[in-house]
Design a protein around this motif. Structure first.
Motif, PDB file in Angstrom:
ATOM      1  N   ASP A  29       0.850  -1.205   0.000  1.00 18.24           N
ATOM      2  CA  ASP A  29       0.000   0.000   0.000  1.00 18.24           C
ATOM      3  C   ASP A  29       0.880   1.248   0.000  1.00 18.24           C
ATOM      4  OD1 ASP A  29      -2.257   1.474   2.515  1.00 18.24           O
ATOM      5  OD2 ASP A  29      -1.662   2.079   0.480  1.00 18.24           O
ATOM      6  N   ALA A  30       0.758   2.064  -1.019  1.00 17.88           N
ATOM      7  CA  ALA A  30       1.595   3.276  -1.141  1.00 17.88           C
ATOM      8  C   ALA A  30       1.480   4.148   0.105  1.00 17.88           C
ATOM      9  CB  ALA A  30       1.185   4.072  -2.375  1.00 17.88           C
ATOM     10  N   GLN A  31       0.289   4.181   0.670  1.00 17.01           N
ATOM     11  CA  GLN A  31       0.066   5.042   1.845  1.00 17.01           C
ATOM     12  C   GLN A  31       0.903   4.595   3.039  1.00 17.01           C
ATOM     13  OE1 GLN A  31      -2.049   7.897   1.804  1.00 17.01           O
ATOM     14  NE2 GLN A  31      -0.893   8.304   3.670  1.00 17.01           N
ATOM     15  N   ALA A  32       1.293   3.316   3.041  1.00 16.85           N
ATOM     16  CA  ALA A  32       2.082   2.802   4.188  1.00 16.85           C
ATOM     17  C   ALA A  32       3.575   3.046   4.000  1.00 16.85           C
ATOM     18  CB  ALA A  32       1.816   1.311   4.362  1.00 16.85           C
ATOM     19  N   VAL A  33       3.997   3.436   2.809  1.00 16.98           N
ATOM     20  CA  VAL A  33       5.443   3.603   2.553  1.00 16.98           C
ATOM     21  C   VAL A  33       6.097   4.583   3.529  1.00 16.98           C
ATOM     22  CG1 VAL A  33       7.101   4.553   0.895  1.00 16.98           C
ATOM     23  CG2 VAL A  33       5.420   2.858   0.154  1.00 16.98           C
ATOM     24  N   PRO A  34       5.520   5.760   3.785  1.00 14.36           N
ATOM     25  CA  PRO A  34       6.219   6.752   4.633  1.00 14.36           C
ATOM     26  C   PRO A  34       6.351   6.350   6.102  1.00 14.36           C
ATOM     27  CG  PRO A  34       4.505   7.805   3.305  1.00 14.36           C
ATOM     28  CD  PRO A  34       4.273   6.333   3.228  1.00 14.36           C
ATOM     29  N   VAL A  35       5.627   5.316   6.558  1.00 11.51           N
ATOM     30  CA  VAL A  35       5.598   4.973   7.997  1.00 11.51           C
ATOM     31  C   VAL A  35       7.007   4.678   8.522  1.00 11.51           C
ATOM     32  CG1 VAL A  35       4.762   3.323   9.717  1.00 11.51           C
ATOM     33  CG2 VAL A  35       3.243   4.059   7.859  1.00 11.51           C
ATOM     34  N   GLY A  36       7.404   5.465   9.512  1.00  7.20           N
ATOM     35  CA  GLY A  36       8.701   5.247  10.160  1.00  7.20           C
ATOM     36  C   GLY A  36       9.895   5.720   9.359  1.00  7.20           C
ATOM     37  N   CYS A  37       9.630   6.444   8.257  1.00  5.77           N
ATOM     38  CA  CYS A  37      10.757   6.840   7.388  1.00  5.77           C
ATOM     39  C   CYS A  37      11.353   8.190   7.790  1.00  5.77           C
ATOM     40  CB  CYS A  37      10.289   6.916   5.947  1.00  5.77           C
ATOM     41  SG  CYS A  37      10.029   5.286   5.215  1.00  5.77           S
ATOM     42  N   ASP A  38      12.675   8.298   7.553  1.00 12.28           N
ATOM     43  CA  ASP A  38      13.377   9.567   7.750  1.00 12.28           C
ATOM     44  C   ASP A  38      13.137  10.516   6.585  1.00 12.28           C
ATOM     45  OD1 ASP A  38      15.173   9.005  10.210  1.00 12.28           O
ATOM     46  OD2 ASP A  38      15.368   7.216   8.926  1.00 12.28           O
ATOM     47  N   ALA A  39      12.745   9.937   5.447  1.00 10.12           N
ATOM     48  CA  ALA A  39      12.427  10.766   4.268  1.00 10.12           C
ATOM     49  C   ALA A  39      11.688   9.889   3.259  1.00 10.12           C
ATOM     50  CB  ALA A  39      13.712  11.311   3.636  1.00 10.12           C
ATOM     51  N   VAL A  40      10.958  10.528   2.356  1.00 11.25           N
ATOM     52  CA  VAL A  40      10.293   9.815   1.251  1.00 11.25           C
ATOM     53  C   VAL A  40      10.821  10.390  -0.061  1.00 11.25           C
ATOM     54  CG1 VAL A  40       8.104   9.496   0.030  1.00 11.25           C
ATOM     55  CG2 VAL A  40       8.207   9.167   2.507  1.00 11.25           C
ATOM     56  N   VAL A  41      11.121   9.485  -1.007  1.00 10.13           N
ATOM     57  CA  VAL A  41      11.628   9.889  -2.318  1.00 10.13           C
ATOM     58  C   VAL A  41      10.587   9.498  -3.359  1.00 10.13           C
ATOM     59  CG1 VAL A  41      13.471   9.554  -4.007  1.00 10.13           C
ATOM     60  CG2 VAL A  41      13.995   9.465  -1.558  1.00 10.13           C
ATOM     61  N   LEU A  42      10.185  10.445  -4.211  1.00  6.40           N
ATOM     62  CA  LEU A  42       9.267  10.137  -5.316  1.00  6.40           C
ATOM     63  C   LEU A  42      10.120   9.967  -6.576  1.00  6.40           C
ATOM     64  CD1 LEU A  42       5.795  11.625  -5.944  1.00  6.40           C
ATOM     65  CD2 LEU A  42       7.340  11.179  -7.844  1.00  6.40           C
ATOM     66  N   ALA A  43      10.127   8.751  -7.124  1.00 11.30           N
ATOM     67  CA  ALA A  43      11.058   8.446  -8.219  1.00 11.30           C
ATOM     68  C   ALA A  43      10.379   8.209  -9.566  1.00 11.30           C
ATOM     69  CB  ALA A  43      11.877   7.210  -7.848  1.00 11.30           C
ATOM     70  N   THR A  44       9.069   7.921  -9.539  1.00 13.51           N
ATOM     71  CA  THR A  44       8.325   7.691 -10.796  1.00 13.51           C
ATOM     72  C   THR A  44       7.025   8.494 -10.744  1.00 13.51           C
ATOM     73  OG1 THR A  44       9.168   5.423 -10.812  1.00 13.51           O
ATOM     74  CG2 THR A  44       7.336   5.919 -12.316  1.00 13.51           C
TER      75      THR A  44
END
Ligand code: UDX
Length: 434
Positions: free
Chosen positions: A373-388
């Motif tokens: 689930d894309a919405q779960a990707v940022p959980v606990g992250c120091d940063a989010v990168v959008l690559a596509t």
């Protein structure tokens, strides 16, 4: 008037081309030497993700205009025009591996018993049509009459059906009037402008057009670097440039660079064949350099902001080489993941379509977690990168993401997100060229 034609090679180009030819009423046989692929197609499956392709294939198989086979002999016997649409992979030195084309040419020659038109649909270096002609003449059994035509495609992955059904132009390179008349008949239903030229000019149109598109991208990426240094906004610069209809706004999107199975390969091939013809294409070498540099500049942005990437948890949105495709060949998003892993980062990755194919080159493991689930990707992250540049990433609940992240850092490698909106939600936003 329906034409009986066959397509040798049912990849991105061959399958889409065969299905579209059937859609406009021609009788099409698609041949492939991969039994599993032929079986999948015969059972209604589609081996690639291309919007609209599944319905197109199903409809035309049901109408009896499209069928699949492993046999080149059956294709040659059952059609008047044979399109070669097999892969022409890049070699390490940048030249093109034409062995699949040569093998198909020999296969066709061995089965030629009456006049046929053989069409190079695959992207090939200039002078290939002459080599195909020589090969068929050398391996044909006895005196056979045939013509070889160059008919390059201009399909964008993810938009291939749309691009073929509504082409800007049809490029036909022939060595005589007979094949030209048949090729016009094949393409008449598409109601598109036709350029009738010689085979070398047709082959060059493909490499020159693709390399120019790549040049346009590297140009705006270079301008983006100057925008960053001067506080300008590359989106507005691109808009201002693109309003001049001699330039046009399309393919002026700055980002982490171009990838895919075409631009990198076609650039390298055009540089190589130009060198072999005595011209050092330094301009295109610079296009390649700028593209490679773009990735390094983007990684530096992330390092500058996070200081140390080792053991940092980074969310990566996008793995395909661009939106609307599951293709990860030469994907800048995958290259970025590999660069971040090399710095010791721990990744949570997602792509709407490309995760299955990505796992083959970016295996799941302690440092790479695939998130459904894309919405779960940022959980606990120091940063989010959008690559596509998948549109759905702009529709995530970024406020929810902000609260799930350790730090509110977003690196937008495709300038997809609304910077002001992200900053209003408390993010530190880093784009490209703005
Ligand atoms: C390209 C050509 O567009 C097509 O005409 C040709 O037949 C095959 O090669 P494709 O490689 O499928 O098509 O995709 P394209 O949409 O051209 O994008 C190629 C790469 O350039 C992608 O990585 C994309 O993200 C990137 N890109 C594209 C940019 O970085 N900026 C842009 O403005 C446009």
């Amino acid at each position: 008037m329906p034409v009986k034609l066959s397509i040798i090679g049912t990849g991105y180009v061959g399958l889409v081309t065969g299905a579209c030819f059937a859609e406009v009423g021609h009788q099409v046989i698609c041949a492939d030497n991969n039994p599993a692929k032929v079986e999948l197609l015969q059972s209604g499956g589609i081996p690639i993700f291309e919007p609209g392709l599944e319905d197109l294939v199903r409809r035309n198989v049901a109408a009896g205009r499209l069928k699949f086979t492993e046999s080149t002999a059956e294709a040659v016997a059952g059609s008047d025009v044979i399109f070669i649409a097999v892969p022409t992979p890049q070699q390490p030195d940048g030249s093109v591996d034409l062995s699949f084309i040569e093998a198909v040419a020999r296969d066709i020659a061995a089965n030629l018993t009456a006049y046929r038109i053989i069409v190079d649909k695959s992207t090939v270096p200039v002078k290939t049509a002459e080599k195909v002609t020589d090969t068929i003449r050398r391996y044909a059994r006895g005196k056979v009459d045939f013509d070889v035509v160059s008919n390059p495609e201009f399909l964008r992955e993810g938009f291939a059906v749309e691009d073929l059904m509504k082409p800007d132009r049809i490029v036909i390179g022939t060595s005589g009037p007979r094949p030209a008349a048949v090729m016009r008949e094949i393409y008449e239903p598409f109601k598109a402008p036709v350029i009738l030229t010689d085979t070398s000019s047709a082959e060059l149109i493909k490499h020159a057009a693709n390399s120019f598109l790549a040049l346009k991208i590297s140009y705006i990426n270079a301008v983006a670097a100057i925008c960053e240094a001067s506080g300008a906004n590359v989106l507005e610069v691109a808009q201002g440039m693109g309003m001049d209809d001699r330039i046009g706004r399309r393919f002026l999107n700055a980002g982490i660079g171009f990838g895919g199975s075409c631009f990198p390969k076609d650039l390298a091939a055009f540089i190589k064949i130009s060198g072999q013809l005595g011209y050092d294409f330094r301009l295109l070498k610079e296009v390649q350099r700028i593209n490679a540099d773009q990735m390094e500049r983007f990684v530096a942005k992330i390092t500058d902001a996070l200081w140390v990437l080792k053991d940092k948890r980074l969310g990566v949105l996008g793995l395909a080489f661009k939106q609307n495709t599951d293709d990860v060949r030469q994907s800048p998003a995958i290259a970025l993941c590999q660069r971040l892993l090399a710095e010791g980062a721990i990744l949570r990755v997602h792509d709407p379509k490309a995760m299955t194919k990505a796992k083959a080159i970016l295996p799941p493991g302690p440092a790479v977690e695939y998130v459904e689930d894309a919405q779960a990707v940022p959980v606990g992250c120091d940063a989010v990168v959008l690559a596509t540049e998948w549109p759905e990433f702009a529709r995530l609940d970024w406020q929810q993401a902000r609260h799930a992240m350790v730090a509110p850092l977003v690196f937008d490698g495709r300038n997809l997100l609304d910077r002001a909106q992200m900053e209003s939600w408390g993010f530190i936003y880093k784009g490209v060229g703005r």
